[in-house]
Scaffold this motif. Structure first.
Motif, PDB file in Angstrom:
ATOM      1  N   ARG A 106       0.834  -1.210   0.000  1.00  0.00           N
ATOM      2  CA  ARG A 106       0.000   0.000   0.000  1.00  0.00           C
ATOM      3  C   ARG A 106       0.866   1.256   0.000  1.00  0.00           C
ATOM      4  NH1 ARG A 106      -2.886  -2.849   4.189  1.00  0.00           N
ATOM      5  NH2 ARG A 106      -4.754  -3.874   3.348  1.00  0.00           N
ATOM      6  N   ALA A 107       1.916   1.249   0.847  1.00  0.00           N
ATOM      7  CA  ALA A 107       2.789   2.421   0.935  1.00  0.00           C
ATOM      8  C   ALA A 107       3.535   2.645  -0.377  1.00  0.00           C
ATOM      9  CB  ALA A 107       3.780   2.241   2.091  1.00  0.00           C
ATOM     10  N   ASP A 108       4.003   1.567  -1.006  1.00  0.00           N
ATOM     11  CA  ASP A 108       4.711   1.698  -2.277  1.00  0.00           C
ATOM     12  C   ASP A 108       3.793   2.222  -3.373  1.00  0.00           C
ATOM     13  OD1 ASP A 108       6.938   0.715  -1.007  1.00  0.00           O
ATOM     14  OD2 ASP A 108       6.729  -1.328  -1.781  1.00  0.00           O
ATOM     15  N   LEU A 109       2.559   1.738  -3.408  1.00  0.00           N
ATOM     16  CA  LEU A 109       1.596   2.247  -4.386  1.00  0.00           C
ATOM     17  C   LEU A 109       1.284   3.719  -4.145  1.00  0.00           C
ATOM     18  CD1 LEU A 109      -0.932  -0.732  -4.563  1.00  0.00           C
ATOM     19  CD2 LEU A 109       0.460   0.124  -6.463  1.00  0.00           C
ATOM     20  N   ALA A 110       1.122   4.080  -2.881  1.00  0.00           N
ATOM     21  CA  ALA A 110       0.757   5.457  -2.545  1.00  0.00           C
ATOM     22  C   ALA A 110       1.862   6.439  -2.933  1.00  0.00           C
ATOM     23  CB  ALA A 110       0.453   5.557  -1.052  1.00  0.00           C
ATOM     24  N   ILE A 111       3.132   6.075  -2.691  1.00  0.00           N
ATOM     25  CA  ILE A 111       4.216   7.003  -2.992  1.00  0.00           C
ATOM     26  C   ILE A 111       4.372   7.189  -4.497  1.00  0.00           C
ATOM     27  CG2 ILE A 111       6.105   5.315  -3.076  1.00  0.00           C
ATOM     28  CD1 ILE A 111       6.250   8.758  -1.382  1.00  0.00           C
ATOM     29  N   ILE A 112       4.110   6.140  -5.271  1.00  0.00           N
ATOM     30  CA  ILE A 112       4.202   6.268  -6.722  1.00  0.00           C
ATOM     31  C   ILE A 112       3.107   7.190  -7.249  1.00  0.00           C
ATOM     32  CG2 ILE A 112       3.974   5.019  -8.901  1.00  0.00           C
ATOM     33  CD1 ILE A 112       5.318   2.634  -7.547  1.00  0.00           C
ATOM     34  N   ARG A 113       1.889   7.012  -6.760  1.00  0.00           N
ATOM     35  CA  ARG A 113       0.784   7.869  -7.211  1.00  0.00           C
ATOM     36  C   ARG A 113       0.998   9.307  -6.772  1.00  0.00           C
ATOM     37  NH1 ARG A 113      -5.031   5.082  -6.717  1.00  0.00           N
ATOM     38  NH2 ARG A 113      -5.385   6.714  -8.261  1.00  0.00           N
ATOM     39  N   GLU A 114       1.688   9.493  -5.649  1.00  0.00           N
ATOM     40  CA  GLU A 114       1.953  10.841  -5.158  1.00  0.00           C
ATOM     41  C   GLU A 114       3.035  11.549  -5.969  1.00  0.00           C
ATOM     42  OE1 GLU A 114       4.300  12.699  -1.334  1.00  0.00           O
ATOM     43  OE2 GLU A 114       2.920  11.047  -0.958  1.00  0.00           O
ATOM     44  N   ARG A 115       4.071  10.812  -6.354  1.00  0.00           N
ATOM     45  CA  ARG A 115       5.254  11.454  -6.932  1.00  0.00           C
ATOM     46  C   ARG A 115       5.396  11.290  -8.441  1.00  0.00           C
ATOM     47  NH1 ARG A 115      10.254  10.851  -2.610  1.00  0.00           N
ATOM     48  NH2 ARG A 115       9.254  12.026  -0.933  1.00  0.00           N
TER      49      ARG A 115
ATOM     50  N   LEU B 131       0.989  -1.847 -11.040  1.00  0.00           N
ATOM     51  CA  LEU B 131       1.278  -3.261 -10.824  1.00  0.00           C
ATOM     52  C   LEU B 131       1.893  -3.914 -12.064  1.00  0.00           C
ATOM     53  CD1 LEU B 131      -1.946  -4.343  -8.900  1.00  0.00           C
ATOM     54  CD2 LEU B 131       0.379  -4.361  -7.979  1.00  0.00           C
ATOM     55  N   LEU B 132       1.413  -3.537 -13.248  1.00  0.00           N
ATOM     56  CA  LEU B 132       1.818  -4.222 -14.466  1.00  0.00           C
ATOM     57  C   LEU B 132       2.979  -3.553 -15.187  1.00  0.00           C
ATOM     58  CD1 LEU B 132      -1.714  -5.071 -15.948  1.00  0.00           C
ATOM     59  CD2 LEU B 132      -0.197  -6.557 -14.607  1.00  0.00           C
ATOM     60  N   CYS B 133       3.163  -2.256 -15.005  1.00  0.00           N
ATOM     61  CA  CYS B 133       4.078  -1.507 -15.874  1.00  0.00           C
ATOM     62  C   CYS B 133       5.208  -0.786 -15.156  1.00  0.00           C
ATOM     63  CB  CYS B 133       3.284  -0.485 -16.696  1.00  0.00           C
ATOM     64  SG  CYS B 133       1.965  -1.200 -17.694  1.00  0.00           S
ATOM     65  N   TYR B 134       5.305  -0.892 -13.846  1.00  0.00           N
ATOM     66  CA  TYR B 134       6.350  -0.169 -13.121  1.00  0.00           C
ATOM     67  C   TYR B 134       7.397  -1.157 -12.605  1.00  0.00           C
ATOM     68  CZ  TYR B 134       4.170   4.414 -13.215  1.00  0.00           C
ATOM     69  OH  TYR B 134       3.668   5.633 -13.623  1.00  0.00           O
ATOM     70  N   PRO B 135       8.552  -1.260 -13.283  1.00  0.00           N
ATOM     71  CA  PRO B 135       9.569  -2.231 -12.865  1.00  0.00           C
ATOM     72  C   PRO B 135      10.103  -1.971 -11.467  1.00  0.00           C
ATOM     73  CG  PRO B 135      10.450  -0.728 -14.501  1.00  0.00           C
ATOM     74  CD  PRO B 135       8.981  -0.487 -14.459  1.00  0.00           C
TER      75      PRO B 135
ATOM     76  N   VAL C  63       8.963   3.328  -0.585  1.00  0.00           N
ATOM     77  CA  VAL C  63      10.146   3.610  -1.404  1.00  0.00           C
ATOM     78  C   VAL C  63       9.742   3.556  -2.877  1.00  0.00           C
ATOM     79  CG1 VAL C  63      12.435   2.769  -2.054  1.00  0.00           C
ATOM     80  CG2 VAL C  63      11.726   2.742   0.343  1.00  0.00           C
ATOM     81  N   PHE C  64      10.263   4.491  -3.655  1.00  0.00           N
ATOM     82  CA  PHE C  64       9.918   4.582  -5.073  1.00  0.00           C
ATOM     83  C   PHE C  64      11.205   4.496  -5.887  1.00  0.00           C
ATOM     84  CE2 PHE C  64       8.002   7.566  -8.540  1.00  0.00           C
ATOM     85  CZ  PHE C  64       7.955   6.483  -9.418  1.00  0.00           C
ATOM     86  N   ILE C  65      11.330   3.458  -6.719  1.00  0.00           N
ATOM     87  CA  ILE C  65      12.433   3.345  -7.670  1.00  0.00           C
ATOM     88  C   ILE C  65      11.866   3.717  -9.035  1.00  0.00           C
ATOM     89  CG2 ILE C  65      14.145   1.810  -8.701  1.00  0.00           C
ATOM     90  CD1 ILE C  65      14.109   0.143  -6.184  1.00  0.00           C
ATOM     91  N   ASP C  66      12.168   4.931  -9.494  1.00  0.00           N
ATOM     92  CA  ASP C  66      11.570   5.457 -10.720  1.00  0.00           C
ATOM     93  C   ASP C  66      12.313   4.924 -11.945  1.00  0.00           C
ATOM     94  OD1 ASP C  66       9.906   6.842 -12.328  1.00  0.00           O
ATOM     95  OD2 ASP C  66      10.695   8.829 -11.860  1.00  0.00           O
TER      96      ASP C  66
END
Length: 247
Positions: free
Chosen positions: A6-15, A26-30, A80-83
């Motif tokens: 949940r935290a990983d999903l939230a930080i990606i949507r935020e940033r 889930l499908l497209c973010y390595p 944590v977000f690995i972009d």
């Protein structure tokens, strides 16, 4: 495990403004996929059962699928977000705090073959720019930004900005920084060169003034002043210097 997801999903949507929904993430973010596989391999690694080999195999699978190599022994916090992720390497004893942001090509690596703690520790809310290398058993304080392409080999205090090779610390006291603007960092080399060129301009002006005074004195005495040849003078208005320093 679910809390981490949940935290990983939230930080990606935020940033990430490009993220349009959980299914796409889930499908497209390595980076997200690599972290999810790592959390599974990390559990295997820390198990009391002899599961270190399966943990390594799972991490290698994640590396092949995502281009992100995370040793199963590494400790990674919430959100944590690995972009983009391609080329990211995180070593065995590395520790990454909550809400950290790592861009593509980042290395959290070691500097020797000694056993024990040999990889960096990132506190919370650290941003590591694309291609940056953080090496050795050092600590990077909370809310610190490391500029793209920098190489950090020494401890960094909290609330700092690090740029250059080797990384130099530039404090950002009292200024709120956009965590995504990891490339909007001061150019330390250009600042030093600009200061040197301005000082050279001042010195060349003083030399010309002294030469004019000497010519005047020589003319008054009926003698001539021998000219001293020097190289072509440059100043901050020269095109090649402006191109190097930028705006």
């Amino acid at each position: 495990m679910l809390n981490h997801l949940r935290a990983d999903l939230a930080i990606i949507r935020e940033r990430d403004p490009a993220a349009r929904g959980p299914l796409e993430i889930l499908l497209c973010y390595p980076g997200f996929q690599a972290l999810t596989l790592h959390r599974l391999s990390h559990r295997l690694w820390r198990s009391r059962l002899p599961l270190k080999l399966p943990a390594r195999l799972l991490s290698q699978l994640g590396r092949g699928l995502t281009g992100v190599e995370i040793h199963p022994g590494a400790t990674i916090g919430h959100g944590v977000f690995i972009d983009h992720g391609m080329g990211v390497v995180i070593g065995e004893t590395a520790e990454v705090g909550d809400r950290c942001l790592l861009y593509q090509g980042v290395t959290l690596g070691g500097t020797g073959k000694e056993h024990g703690k040999r990889h960096p520790t990132l506190a919370n809310n650290v941003v590591i720019g694309a291609g940056a290398k953080v090496l050795g058993a050092i600590e990077v304080g909370a809310n610190t930004r490391v500029g793209a392409g920098s190489v950090v080999v020494r401890n960094v205090e909290a609330d700092c900005t690090v740029v250059g090779i080797p990384g130099r610390v530039i404090h950002q006291s009292g200024v709120r920084i956009n965590p995504l603007a990891h490339s909007a960092l001061p150019d330390a080399e250009a600042s030093v060169i600009r200061n040197l060129m301005e000082r050279i301009d001042q010195l060349e002006g003083q030399v010309r003034s002294l030469q004019d005074n000497l010519r005047t004195m020589a003319a008054a005495n009926g003698s001539t002043l021998r000219e001293v040849r020097s190289g072509k003078a440059q100043n901050l208005k020269d095109r090649e210097i402006l191109e190097f320093l930028g705006d």
